[in-house]
Design a protein around this motif. Structure first.
Motif, PDB file in Angstrom:
ATOM      1  N   MET A 138       0.840  -1.280   0.136  1.00 21.78           N
ATOM      2  CA  MET A 138      -0.011  -0.074  -0.217  1.00 21.78           C
ATOM      3  C   MET A 138       0.920   1.258   0.163  1.00 21.78           C
ATOM      4  O   MET A 138       1.887   1.313   0.586  1.00 21.78           O
ATOM      5  N   TRP A 139       0.326   2.429  -0.630  1.00 18.27           N
ATOM      6  CA  TRP A 139       0.946   3.674  -0.565  1.00 18.27           C
ATOM      7  C   TRP A 139       0.913   4.295   0.837  1.00 18.27           C
ATOM      8  O   TRP A 139      -0.139   4.042   1.458  1.00 18.27           O
ATOM      9  N   THR A 140       2.196   5.132   1.067  1.00 13.76           N
ATOM     10  CA  THR A 140       1.864   5.937   2.261  1.00 13.76           C
ATOM     11  C   THR A 140       2.042   7.504   1.885  1.00 13.76           C
ATOM     12  O   THR A 140       3.220   7.699   1.187  1.00 13.76           O
ATOM     13  N   LEU A 141       1.381   8.140   2.589  1.00 19.64           N
ATOM     14  CA  LEU A 141       1.326   9.787   2.023  1.00 19.64           C
ATOM     15  C   LEU A 141       1.976  10.435   3.342  1.00 19.64           C
ATOM     16  O   LEU A 141       1.664  10.243   4.554  1.00 19.64           O
ATOM     17  N   HIS A 142       3.172  11.060   3.240  1.00 16.05           N
ATOM     18  CA  HIS A 142       3.793  11.648   4.101  1.00 16.05           C
ATOM     19  C   HIS A 142       3.395  12.969   3.971  1.00 16.05           C
ATOM     20  O   HIS A 142       3.509  13.861   2.952  1.00 16.05           O
ATOM     21  N   GLN A 143       2.816  13.577   5.050  1.00 17.66           N
ATOM     22  CA  GLN A 143       2.037  14.800   4.943  1.00 17.66           C
ATOM     23  C   GLN A 143       1.819  15.356   6.296  1.00 17.66           C
ATOM     24  O   GLN A 143       2.007  14.727   7.138  1.00 17.66           O
ATOM     25  N   PHE A 144       1.284  16.607   6.390  1.00 18.80           N
ATOM     26  CA  PHE A 144       0.650  17.015   7.652  1.00 18.80           C
ATOM     27  C   PHE A 144      -0.611  17.775   7.523  1.00 18.80           C
ATOM     28  O   PHE A 144      -0.767  18.220   6.312  1.00 18.80           O
ATOM     29  N   PRO A 145      -1.483  17.965   8.414  1.00 18.33           N
ATOM     30  CA  PRO A 145      -3.093  18.424   8.024  1.00 18.33           C
ATOM     31  C   PRO A 145      -3.182  19.729   7.597  1.00 18.33           C
ATOM     32  O   PRO A 145      -4.347  19.770   6.617  1.00 18.33           O
ATOM     33  N   LEU A 146      -2.295  20.667   7.633  1.00 19.01           N
ATOM     34  CA  LEU A 146      -2.625  21.960   6.871  1.00 19.01           C
ATOM     35  C   LEU A 146      -1.620  22.248   5.659  1.00 19.01           C
ATOM     36  O   LEU A 146      -1.639  23.331   5.229  1.00 19.01           O
ATOM     37  N   CYS A 147      -1.179  21.180   5.219  1.00 20.15           N
ATOM     38  CA  CYS A 147      -0.376  21.050   4.141  1.00 20.15           C
ATOM     39  C   CYS A 147      -1.256  21.383   2.797  1.00 20.15           C
ATOM     40  O   CYS A 147      -1.933  20.059   2.531  1.00 20.15           O
ATOM     41  N   PRO A 148      -1.515  22.314   2.096  1.00 24.65           N
ATOM     42  CA  PRO A 148      -2.451  22.298   1.241  1.00 24.65           C
ATOM     43  C   PRO A 148      -2.227  21.293  -0.080  1.00 24.65           C
ATOM     44  O   PRO A 148      -3.116  20.723  -0.665  1.00 24.65           O
ATOM     45  N   PHE A 149      -0.806  21.240  -0.294  1.00 26.65           N
ATOM     46  CA  PHE A 149      -0.594  20.134  -1.334  1.00 26.65           C
ATOM     47  C   PHE A 149      -0.908  18.832  -0.814  1.00 26.65           C
ATOM     48  O   PHE A 149      -1.345  17.888  -1.904  1.00 26.65           O
ATOM     49  N   SER A 150      -0.648  18.350   0.416  1.00 26.28           N
ATOM     50  CA  SER A 150      -1.149  17.109   0.767  1.00 26.28           C
ATOM     51  C   SER A 150      -2.600  16.918   0.554  1.00 26.28           C
ATOM     52  O   SER A 150      -2.967  15.785   0.445  1.00 26.28           O
ATOM     53  N   ARG A 151      -3.195  18.182   1.138  1.00 28.24           N
ATOM     54  CA  ARG A 151      -4.826  18.046   0.925  1.00 28.24           C
ATOM     55  C   ARG A 151      -5.188  17.617  -0.475  1.00 28.24           C
ATOM     56  O   ARG A 151      -6.103  16.499  -0.710  1.00 28.24           O
TER      57      ARG A 151
END
Ligand SMILES: N[C@@H](CCC(=O)N[C@@H](CS)C(=O)NCC(=O)O)C(=O)O
Ligand SMILES: N[C@@H](CCC(=O)N[C@@H](CS)C(=O)NCC(=O)O)C(=O)O
Lengths: 222, 222
Positions: free
Chosen positions: B1-14
């Motif tokens: 499975m894929w894992t997304l490295h992100q944080f909640p307020l990162c617009p590009f992650s959203r």
């Protein structure tokens, strides 16, 4: 026929000129300085940036990568985006690397200090900013050297938009006297191969009014 | 499975979370704050930015638009890039508009003033910067209102990556208390339609530790 709205030291315009030449797409050119925010440019591109490609079917094409994807989809000759989804992701990642990171950290500061201040603001460049931009550029050459340790071209086995983008940015830095390949032999060989492509050779005679490049700038043997 | 490295307020992650949900691609999430420049993030992405998608076939995928193009090429469900070269150019132009211009002028300053200064620097926000960011955001709402005067979705007749990108950036501004639709009725209707899509609804309950959104933030009727 298409018309490219550009100016000689805009790296994104150079990227488009190279890719259109690789694709054998004919186009005319029209000078546009984004800092003048002319009505004509603003009407074509609400973002007020160069390059814009206007003229054929439908609205103008805005943004160098949008233009690249458009012609890669519509013109078969010289595929520039890689083949297979993973290879294409790598081409796009590196294209963005040069267009965003190398531009913001090195090429845009050089343009500001050596072109904009001289031609528009009539101010001397800030030596500290030039030093910081030079260090950033060296890090990008480092990265190119690293990539070429494993690959023939920047994104893999084939010439791609990533090479075009990198060459466009480096050629502007070179024009502004900011580029040295000392310590980067693979990058130097790669750049000299790129410089001898007809698509690139064709733009090296171009001059920005009021600003001359160093002697070696358009030499293939530099 | 894929894992997304992100944080909640990162617009590009959203943006990536929304598009993966639209495409029915499953993924896990891992918290990564780019300002910590952790070895793990730097190894995955030399640019040190979020989002990165790691895990399946080949190297990690870096950059929200690279990820979007990758899944649009490999997953047929819910095409997000438009159909036909001109429509695709318009989707890409507007995606870049929000990712570069709206982010740089409005969302990034808001993140700096209201999130980074509070959580990392422990400083109060600069009122002048907040005002400038607010004015920039209003101009982007103006543009959305203008586009929706002629179109059902931002880039034309179909829901596309441009809508996802715009919604990702606006939702971050909204979380930070910087968004008001007063005077933008079409933009408001568009945003409320977007908010009710399962792909977007799923991320609204997310919270950035130490920072609460305004009451209306995750309401569909705001
Ligand atoms: N993302 C655009 C960037 C174009 C760009 O930044 N062009 C510069 C000139 S080299 C410009 O117009 N700068 C003025 C501005 O951003 O307002 C592209 O790839 O075409
Ligand atoms: N072009 C990238 C932009 C990603 C980006 O700017 N992410 C921010 C967080 S929202 C970041 O990592 N900033 C830290 C930095 O640029 O060093 C994308 O579309 O994914």
């Amino acid at each position: 026929m298409w018309t490219l709205h550009q100016f000689p030291l805009c790296p994104f315009s150079r990227k488009v000129r190279i890719l259109l030449a690789e694709k054998d797409v004919e186009f005319a050119m029209q000078l546009a300085y984004p800092w003048e925010k002319s009505d004509e440019l603003m009407d074509l591109n609400r973002a007020g940036q160069t390059p814009v490609l206007s003229g054929e079917r439908g609205g103008p094409l805005v943004d160098s990568t949008v233009i690249a994807e458009y012609f890669d989809e519509t013109v078969q000759k010289s595929p520039l985006m890689g083949s297979g989804a993973s290879a294409r992701a790598e081409v796009r990642r590196l294209t963005i690397w040069f267009d965003q990171k190398c531009y913001a950290e090195a090429v845009n500061p050089l343009l500001l200090e050596r072109m904009y201040k001289r031609l528009v603001l009539r101010q001397p460049p800030d030596a500290r900013m030039l030093r910081v931009a030079g260090q950033a550029l060296a890090q990008h050459l480092d990265y190119i050297e690293y990539l070429l340790g494993e690959r023939r071209w920047l994104a893999g086995g084939s010439f791609s938009l990533a090479d075009i983008s990198a060459a466009a940015h480096l050629s502007v830095a070179d024009y502004l006297g900011g580029l040295s390949f000392d310590g980067y032999p693979d990058a130097k060989t790669w750049y000299s191969t790129i410089k001898s492509r007809p698509s690139v050779r064709r733009l090296l005679p171009d001059r920005m009014e009021g600003l001359s490049p160093p002697q070696h700038y358009d030499k293939l043997d530099f």
